[in-house]
Design a protein around this motif. Structure first.
Motif, PDB file in Angstrom:
ATOM      1  N   GLY A 468       0.424  -1.471  -0.131  1.00 56.11           N
ATOM      2  CA  GLY A 468      -0.236  -0.143  -0.107  1.00 56.11           C
ATOM      3  C   GLY A 468       0.920   1.632  -0.025  1.00 56.11           C
ATOM      4  N   ARG A 469       0.506   2.316  -1.211  1.00 55.09           N
ATOM      5  CA  ARG A 469       1.516   3.110  -0.419  1.00 55.09           C
ATOM      6  C   ARG A 469       0.216   4.422  -1.008  1.00 55.09           C
ATOM      7  N   GLU A 470       0.388   5.441   0.074  1.00 56.14           N
ATOM      8  CA  GLU A 470      -0.483   6.990   0.065  1.00 56.14           C
ATOM      9  C   GLU A 470       0.345   8.624  -0.479  1.00 56.14           C
ATOM     10  N   LEU A 471      -0.309   9.097  -0.700  1.00 53.97           N
ATOM     11  CA  LEU A 471       0.631  10.700  -0.796  1.00 53.97           C
ATOM     12  C   LEU A 471      -0.762  11.674  -0.106  1.00 53.97           C
ATOM     13  N   ARG A 472      -0.015  12.512   0.558  1.00 57.19           N
ATOM     14  CA  ARG A 472      -1.471  13.571   1.022  1.00 57.19           C
ATOM     15  C   ARG A 472      -0.689  14.941   1.013  1.00 57.19           C
ATOM     16  N   GLY A 473      -1.548  15.572   0.621  1.00 55.00           N
ATOM     17  CA  GLY A 473      -1.027  16.584   0.844  1.00 55.00           C
ATOM     18  C   GLY A 473      -1.969  18.093  -0.220  1.00 55.00           C
ATOM     19  N   PRO A 474      -2.086  18.801   0.014  1.00 53.07           N
ATOM     20  CA  PRO A 474      -3.082  19.622  -0.608  1.00 53.07           C
ATOM     21  C   PRO A 474      -3.473  19.797  -2.488  1.00 53.07           C
ATOM     22  N   PHE A 475      -2.529  19.696  -2.625  1.00 54.60           N
ATOM     23  CA  PHE A 475      -2.125  18.796  -3.982  1.00 54.60           C
ATOM     24  C   PHE A 475      -0.913  18.467  -4.955  1.00 54.60           C
ATOM     25  N   PHE A 476      -0.983  17.764  -6.004  1.00 51.31           N
ATOM     26  CA  PHE A 476       0.025  17.234  -6.250  1.00 51.31           C
ATOM     27  C   PHE A 476      -0.185  17.171  -7.844  1.00 51.31           C
ATOM     28  N   GLU A 477       1.733  17.059  -8.109  1.00 51.41           N
ATOM     29  CA  GLU A 477       2.159  17.096  -9.172  1.00 51.41           C
ATOM     30  C   GLU A 477       2.556  15.847  -9.722  1.00 51.41           C
TER      31      GLU A 477
END
Length: 587
Positions: A468-477
């Motif tokens: 499992g992989r998850e990226l969290r933040g206001p926006f992604f490039e």
């Protein structure tokens, strides 16, 4: 006249040869303590077996022996018999088994050369008094004590049953046995020296430090049996056997490690040329070069180089270096440089440094830092692709690895858990930065892997891996996103075919081992990805669940483990299947 007699004998004997007497049925009667199936298994004679002279006596002898081993020394087989069918070809066995009265342990007399150990272990044998004299139960007690002695520094300990006195108590009308047992602990042993044989290039200290045995440490069989697994994780040797231990002429305990070195420098490469599709185009080179040097100069240091040309405008370059046991402490220093050119969109560069603490042979923890820069490709007409950005990432990792072999495990598990925190700064292009654009961004990454290996039957292993992989933040490039698809994630799809800020995938394999590190396998993969919508860039939400399945083989070769698999995605025809291959090794 003689000739006629010969023919007559032939005619008479011929049917006997064609139709031997066969056991049709075995009936067990009279048994009270043991089951019919137990007695039949002891006799080692089943229905369909040919009859031979003395069969009934053999059957009774085998059953009597097994009864005596379980404490029944006086069985009776009265009126047991063989009966024949009308044509004498079928035989029916009736075995009447009277087990008789069991023999109980009356008194155990325990002695030894070490008064401390004798006093410590005497209650174990006293506990047996009053129980049926069962050879297997007695051996189990003795084996448990031998294991304890081996782990306490006495590898040469020996128990001897000096005598067994059988008698009948006419008053109590019971059968009894008195046991006379002696213990010779042998010399208390320490590991004073470690001797390594078979290492032509690997330094002795590389092997010895991996054992984690201190000079003068007491011998422990349990620890000795764990040593091959530790050495196998180096991936420098063929599967290592359990070390030998002996006392030398100087009365020193010597642990002998025998190893066989294998190829640790791997080269995996394929180069191709794609000719121009149009008159105004030029051809280009594509392919893969993967060089791994995992035991530099026999010191355990490692270096790797990887270059991959994906298409005309996309390629990857990666350099890695490992410095093991930094200044003699259980610390590994990892360095990495990575660069990716993505189409005509951007160039991404990473420089990583990590420090791993080897807490035990199975558990390690690490901290790391990564500097990343993303540079968009300049075009004649300004078109937004990604921001020019730089980021600094720090993170921690916990790893638990109990696999018996890192390249072809038959048992154990691997758990890997990582947390990353990134401070990202957007530097340009200035024409695409508006007052509403966030230029200082915090990103978090959560990554986890669990792999379990279980030997279901001999040389047949079930392997299940969950990721499992998850990226969290206001926006992604695009450069921030995870990639899914290909030989090491979701088979049946192109390499890095899907992008997402959240991805999951699983790999289920049923492996048939042909040798210790060569196996064929069937597999079933699942994958999921989610890419959140970005209204500013006009990117819609993308979310899909995918499956892939197929078969493959991993072959141990002189240059490493060669993995080849044929995979189909859901809905693919056979002609649309994909072949994944490569050299498998862990840096």
């Amino acid at each position: 006249m003689i000739r006629r007699i010969k023919y007559l004998l032939l005619i008479v004997s011929f049917p006997v040869v064609l139709h031997p007497q066969i056991i049709q049925k075995i009936d067990i009667n009279g048994n009270r303590t043991f089951s019919d199936s137990d007695i039949k298994s002891w006799g080692q004679i089943g229905e369909g077996t040919r009859v031979y002279p003395g069969l009934l006596d053999t059957l009774k002898s085998r059953v009597a022996l097994n009864l005596s081993l379980r404490g029944y020394f006086y069985p009776d087989f009265k009126n047991s018999r063989l009966e024949y069918s009308a044509d004498s070809q079928k035989v029916f066995i009736t075995l009447n088994v009277n087990e008789g009265e069991p023999t109980y342990i009356k008194t155990s007399y325990f002695s030894g050369n070490d008064s401390v150990k004798t006093k410590e272990y005497e209650p174990v044998f006293k506990f047996l008094e009053g129980q049926v004299f069962d050879k297997y139960e007695l051996e189990e007690y003795i084996n448990d004590l031998l294991t304890k002695l081996e782990n306490d520094g006495y590898p040469f300990a020996v128990f001897t049953i000096k005598s067994v006195y059988l008698y009948r108590d006419s008053v109590k009308e019971k059968n009894y046995a008195d046991l006379y047992i002696d213990l010779n602990t042998g010399v208390e042993s320490r590991i004073d020296k470690i001797k390594v044989e078979g290492n032509a290039s690997t330094k002795d200290y590389v092997v010895i430090r991996e054992l984690r045995i201190e000079p003068g440490e007491y011998y422990s069989q349990k620890k000795i049996e764990e040593l091959p697994k530790r050495l196998n994780r180096l991936r420098f040797f063929a599967p290592v056997a359990t070390p030998q231990f002996y006392i030398d002429s100087d009365n020193k305990g010597v642990l002998l490690i025998k190893i066989k070195e294998k190829q640790t420098n791997n080269f995996d490469g394929i180069i191709g040329y794609i000719p121009p599709a149009k008159d105004n185009e030029t051809g280009y080179v594509t392919g893969l070069i993967n060089i791994s040097l995992r035991n530099l100069f026999g010191t355990g240091r490692a270096a790797a180089f990887r270059w991959r040309k994906l298409d005309r405008n996309s390629q990857e370059l990666e350099l890695k270096y490992l410095e093991p046991w930094l200044i003699g402490f259980p610390l590994n220093l990892n360095l990495r440089f990575y660069q990716r050119q993505q189409d005509t969109i951007y160039v991404q560069r990473n420089v990583d440094a990590g420090l791993e603490y080897l807490a035990t042979e199975n558990v390690s923890a690490s901290v790391f830092v990564t500097s990343e820069s993303v540079i968009p490709t300049l075009t004649e007409e300004p078109v937004f692709t990604v921001f020019n950005s730089s980021s600094l990432t720090t993170g921690i990792n916990l790893r638990i690895d109990t696999r018996d072999d890192p390249l072809a495990p038959m048992g154990g598990l691997l758990f890997n858990n990582t947390y990353k925190f990134s401070r990202k700064k957007i530097n340009g292009p200035a024409e695409f930065i508006t007052p509403d654009t966030q230029t200082d961004i915090n990103l978090q990454r959560f990554e986890a892997t669990l792999a379990v290996f279980y030997e279901l039957f001999r040389r047949q292993v079930v392997a299940l891996t969950l990721n499992g992989r998850e990226l969290r933040g206001p926006f992604f490039e695009q450069s921030d996103l995870y990639r899914l698809g290909g030989a090491f994630t979701l088979r049946g799809y192109r390499e890095d075919q899907f992008l997402g800020n959240r991805i999951y995938w699983s790999n289920l394999e049923y492996r048939f081992f042909l040798s210790r590190r060569t196996f064929a396998f069937l597999f079933f993969d699942t994958g999921y990805y989610l890419r959140n919508a970005d209204d500013n860039l006009g990117i819609p939400k993308a979310e899909e669940f995918k499956i892939g399945y197929g078969l493959g083989i991993n072959l141990e070769t002189g240059i490493g483990i060669l993995g080849v698999s044929f995979a189909l995605a859901k809905g693919d025809s056979f002609s649309e299947g994909k072949i994944h291959f490569g050299i498998i090794n862990e840096f």
